[in-house]
Design a protein around this motif. Structure first.
Motif, PDB file in Angstrom:
ATOM      1  N   PHE A  37       0.857  -1.175   0.000  1.00  0.00           N
ATOM      2  CA  PHE A  37       0.000   0.000   0.000  1.00  0.00           C
ATOM      3  C   PHE A  37       0.897   1.231   0.000  1.00  0.00           C
ATOM      4  N   ARG A  38       0.326   2.372  -0.326  1.00  0.00           N
ATOM      5  CA  ARG A  38       1.091   3.612  -0.272  1.00  0.00           C
ATOM      6  C   ARG A  38       0.200   4.724   0.251  1.00  0.00           C
ATOM      7  N   ASP A  62      -5.424  -0.067  -9.975  1.00  0.00           N
ATOM      8  CA  ASP A  62      -5.556   0.443 -11.335  1.00  0.00           C
ATOM      9  C   ASP A  62      -4.441   1.412 -11.711  1.00  0.00           C
ATOM     10  N   SER A  63      -3.974   2.185 -10.752  1.00  0.00           N
ATOM     11  CA  SER A  63      -2.998   3.232 -11.065  1.00  0.00           C
ATOM     12  C   SER A  63      -1.603   2.682 -11.351  1.00  0.00           C
ATOM     13  N   LYS A  87       6.249   7.777 -11.951  1.00  0.00           N
ATOM     14  CA  LYS A  87       5.682   9.101 -12.191  1.00  0.00           C
ATOM     15  C   LYS A  87       5.719   9.897 -10.892  1.00  0.00           C
ATOM     16  N   PRO A  88       5.704  11.220 -10.981  1.00  0.00           N
ATOM     17  CA  PRO A  88       5.678  12.019  -9.744  1.00  0.00           C
ATOM     18  C   PRO A  88       4.508  11.654  -8.827  1.00  0.00           C
ATOM     19  N   GLU A  89       3.395  11.252  -9.404  1.00  0.00           N
ATOM     20  CA  GLU A  89       2.242  10.887  -8.576  1.00  0.00           C
ATOM     21  C   GLU A  89       2.417   9.553  -7.853  1.00  0.00           C
ATOM     22  N   ASP A  90       3.508   8.853  -8.107  1.00  0.00           N
ATOM     23  CA  ASP A  90       3.834   7.651  -7.344  1.00  0.00           C
ATOM     24  C   ASP A  90       4.537   7.984  -6.031  1.00  0.00           C
TER      25      ASP A  90
END
Length: 129
Positions: A37-38, A62-63, A87-90
């Motif tokens: 999880f994150r 999904d992401s 990606k930065p959103e990770d």
């Protein structure tokens, strides 16, 4: 009791890769489903991936589908999360967790944090532009 320790986090540029490891203390580790999880600042904990006791039935959020791969080595009591095309959103703190209550019959619940009994302390992953 299962103690979990994550490692492998760090700073990486967008498009790069990292491999996280989750090492467990207990010899009963192979009896547990393991999930990743994150959690990013100000956001809820998000399901990333889970793997069954035998290493089959990988399940992804999904992401991260198509970019992340979960695997396990029960002989080493370790689960891995290979993260590609970051990606930065990770960017987030990544946690591994173990569950003794998930089976094929309720595998659809593998993305629910409340199904996991043991959690690690987390490792920071930061993806820069």
């Amino acid at each position: 009791q299962v103690q979990l320790a994550e490692s492998g986090g760090g700073l990486v540029q967008a498009g790069g890769s990292l491999r996280l490891s989750c090492a467990a203390s207990a010899r009963t580790f192979s009896n547990h489903v393991v999930g990743w999880f994150r959690q990013a600042p100000g956001k809820e904990r998000e399901f990333v991936a889970a793997i069954s006791r035998s290493g089959g039935l990988p399940y992804y959020g999904d992401s991260v589908k198509g970019r992340f791969t979960i695997s396990r080595d029960n002989a080493k009591n370790t689960v891995y999360l290979q993260m590609n095309s970051l990606k930065p959103e990770d960017t987030a703190v990544y946690y591994c967790a173990a569950s003794g209550r998930l089976y094929a019959s309720n595998w659809y619940e593998a993305g629910r944090p409340y199904q996991y009994d043991y959690w690690g302390q987390g490792t920071q992953v930061t993806v820069s532009l």
